[in-house]
Design an enzyme around this catalytic site. Structure first.
Site, mmCIF file in Angstrom:
data_model
loop_
_atom_site.group_PDB
_atom_site.id
_atom_site.type_symbol
_atom_site.label_atom_id
_atom_site.label_comp_id
_atom_site.label_asym_id
_atom_site.label_seq_id
_atom_site.Cartn_x
_atom_site.Cartn_y
_atom_site.Cartn_z
ATOM 1 N N CYS A 204 -18.857 35.437 -37.042
ATOM 2 C CA CYS A 204 -20.068 35.449 -36.219
ATOM 3 C C CYS A 204 -19.733 35.267 -34.737
ATOM 4 O O CYS A 204 -19.231 36.184 -34.116
ATOM 5 C CB CYS A 204 -21.061 34.419 -36.742
ATOM 6 S SG CYS A 204 -22.751 34.872 -36.343
ATOM 7 N N HIS B 35 -21.530 35.740 -42.289
ATOM 8 C CA HIS B 35 -20.913 34.467 -42.712
ATOM 9 C C HIS B 35 -20.398 34.558 -44.152
ATOM 10 O O HIS B 35 -21.102 34.151 -45.079
ATOM 11 C CB HIS B 35 -21.938 33.335 -42.610
ATOM 12 C CG HIS B 35 -22.282 32.984 -41.203
ATOM 13 N ND1 HIS B 35 -21.577 32.060 -40.477
ATOM 14 C CD2 HIS B 35 -23.234 33.461 -40.385
ATOM 15 C CE1 HIS B 35 -22.090 31.970 -39.265
ATOM 16 N NE2 HIS B 35 -23.099 32.816 -39.179
ATOM 17 N N GLU C 226 -18.327 32.739 -45.573
ATOM 18 C CA GLU C 226 -18.064 31.413 -46.156
ATOM 19 C C GLU C 226 -19.164 30.950 -47.110
ATOM 20 O O GLU C 226 -18.923 30.152 -48.003
ATOM 21 C CB GLU C 226 -17.838 30.370 -45.048
ATOM 22 C CG GLU C 226 -19.059 29.967 -44.225
ATOM 23 C CD GLU C 226 -19.336 30.870 -43.018
ATOM 24 O OE1 GLU C 226 -18.885 32.023 -43.019
ATOM 25 O OE2 GLU C 226 -20.017 30.402 -42.068
HETATM 26 N N1 GLN Z 1 -24.635 32.510 -30.907
HETATM 27 C C1 GLN Z 1 -24.359 33.757 -31.537
HETATM 28 C C2 GLN Z 1 -25.617 34.550 -31.805
HETATM 29 O O1 GLN Z 1 -26.690 34.021 -31.801
HETATM 30 C C3 GLN Z 1 -23.565 33.579 -32.819
HETATM 31 C C4 GLN Z 1 -24.299 32.865 -33.897
HETATM 32 C C5 GLN Z 1 -23.409 32.321 -34.971
HETATM 33 O O2 GLN Z 1 -22.203 32.217 -34.818
HETATM 34 N N2 GLN Z 1 -23.991 31.927 -36.100
HETATM 35 O O3 GLN Z 1 -25.546 35.730 -32.040
#
Ligand code: GLN
Length: 533
Positions: free
Chosen positions: A382, A507, A509
């Protein structure tokens, strides 16, 4: 009709109620029962989505895009259940629904009160989870510690549940602490007695006690707890500290907790042994053949819970590869200055997890640069992917001012806000959330890792790779190997001529399990093991 187990906690928090609940789910599932797990959270936030990880730990995201408590992660890792928005209730949600019904006039003429209106709404949500999941047994974990003001309506709803559903259909389990007092040289049962006393005042008489303890409980201690707490001696279960949380189902199984539960519910089920779990998970954690050190570069690293699922998924990758994964937690802010080589010395893999806000970003970018240039296996998740994009833009594509518009207004907004995000006024529950399909390019590393062309992974972000830069990046050797087909959004990036450089907008994970490591983590650890430090 479903049966219900309510799990409360006493004495102190952090006793591992989530792991106990998940382990109970595991031993019951192994008996051929369909279980569902849910968590009731007494805080007033509607969900944890807007909370700082320091307040709450990781926000776990379900397939259907709910932002939930991290205990749901334990539930999914230990059992075959798939959590959803029905699996987590907060005080905020309950009041929200009752108040909006009141405004509609649904309770016309009545005074709205905690009992029965709030407790009815809680019970309705629990029954809804049973209905949707069609589970034989619904395991309901109540957040907080008995005695907290906040959890009282939930406990009251649990009390009423037995009255509503009948004695045989509801079971109460209380998780408590039996501390060992060094000076006295013995364990003390008084905190447990008090905690059970408080529960009984509320009207809940526990059927089973799970006692967290550092020292084994003697027969005499168990007898005492049984007598003072009015719980059968065999239902006083001890839960000693273990090397790995994945041993807990075996600990419960040894003390026939599954039998105790089934006999209360008058259920007859096939027998089970949990041999696969013991062999395939526990023994592998306890007797690893190899060792690998992975750096996790985050900004909430002091808090164990902030990257819970990441740490677990790394462990799963280790289990698959018969390796102990040593996790080196590095504060990304510390990497902003000084010798990065020194700080990352001895690591065989670098993982940059998700996150929000500018703090620590430059340290993450430096770590990624080092991974790229020195061919250290890298997994970006992410925000980790977004940082990898920024790094590549700045140092390979020559766009020195490249950044994400989350952090800065820049001439080169290589990460920018999704068009659909621009209209949102509220911050709660409005990110791109939950599972989306992703098409994988044949011949890519991602295709090799997943061994298929279409995947579904969970998301939680607002910002995206800015497709205007795609050509420039591709010309410089970046591969866009995963795309969300409906909108052309970049989901996976990777690099040629690198043993393992892969970053994903989602994600992974959240979908990793101890007995089925997520492929991205599995192969990341494998690459780490072949990396020569
Ligand atoms: N801050 C980033 C976004 O909003 C990544 C979010 C995250 O890593 N969950 O896109």
């Amino acid at each position: 009709m479903s049966k219900y187990i309510f799990i409360t906690g006493g004495v102190i928090s952090s006793l591992g109620k989530g792991i106990a609940s998940a382990s109970i789910g595991k031993i019951l599932e192994s008996r051929g029962l369909k279980v569902a797990l849910m968590k009731l959270d007494p805080y007033i936030n509607v969900d944890p989505g807007t909370m700082n990880p320091y307040q709450h730990g990781e926000v776990y995201v379900t397939e259907d895009g709910s932002e939930t408590d991290l205990d749901l992660g334990h539930y999914e890792r230990f059992t075959n259940t798939v959590s959803s928005r029905f699996s987590n209730i907060t005080t905020g949600q309950v009041y929200n629904s009752v108040i909006s019904r009141e405004r509609k006039g649904d309770y016309l003429g009545k005074t709205i009160q905690v009992i029965p209106h709030i407790t009815d709404a809680i019970k309705e949500r629990i029954r809804e989870c049973a209905l949707v999941s069609k589970a034989d047994i619904v395991i309901v974990e109540i957040g907080g510690t008995v005695g907290d003001i906040e959890s009282l309506p939930f406990l009251e709803a649990c009390r009423q549940f037995r009255l509503d559903m009948g004695y045989d259909n509801v079971l109460y389990i209380h998780l408590t602490l039996v501390p060992y007092i060094k000076a006295a040289g013995e364990v003390k049962t008084k905190p447990t007695q008090h905690s059970v006393g408080t529960l009984r005042e509320i009207g809940i008489v526990p059927d089973v006690l799970i006692c967290r303890t550092e020292e084994p409980l003697t027969d005499g201690v168990k007898e005492k707890i049984s007598l003072f707490c009015n719980v059968k001696k065999e239902a006083v279960i001890e839960s000693p500290d273990k090397q790995t949380i994945y041993q807990i189902p075996l600990v419960f199984k040894e003390q026939i907790l599954d039998e105790i539960i089934l006999s209360h519910f008058k259920l007859i089920c096939k027998s089970s042994e949990l041999k696969d779990w013991e062999k395939g998970v526990v023994n592998r954690v306890l007797n690893p053949k190899h060792k690998v050190t992975i750096a996790v570069i985050g900004k909430y690293i002091e808090l164990q819970d902030a990257y819970k699922s990441i740490y677990e998924a790394l462990t799963h990758g280790g289990i698959h590869n018969n390796a102990k994964v040593e996790i080196k937690k590095i504060d990304s802010e510390r990497l902003e200055k000084g010798s990065i080589e020194k700080m990352l010395e001895g690591v065989s893999g670098i993982l940059v997890p998700g996150g929000f806000g500018y703090r620590g970003i430059e340290g993450k970018v430096r770590a990624i640069q080092m991974a790229r240039q020195n061919k250290i296996p890298f997994l970006g998740i992410c925000l980790g992917m977004q940082c990898a994009v920024i790094e590549f833009a700045r140092h390979v594509c020559g766009l020195a001012a490249a950044n994400s518009t989350e952090f800065k207004q820049t001439r080169y907004p290589v990460i920018s806000l999704l068009e659909e995000q621009k209209g949102h006024k509220n911050l709660g529950g409005t990110m791109r959330l939950g599972a989306y399909p992703c098409k994988i390019k044949k011949g890519s590393l991602a295709f090799k890792v997943y061994d298929r062309g279409m995947i579904h992974e969970r998301h939680r972000h607002r910002y995206e790779f800015n497709n205007q830069y795609k050509k420039i990046f591709e010309n410089k050797g970046m591969i866009f190997s995963g795309i969300y087909p409906q909108k052309g959004l970049v989901e996976i990036i990777e690099l040629k001529n690198h043993p393992y450089f892969i970053a994903v907008q989602f994600h992974p994970e959240f979908k990793s399990k101890p007995d089925k490591a997520h492929p991205l983590f599995r192969d990341f650890i494998k690459a780490g093991l072949s990396f020569k430090v």
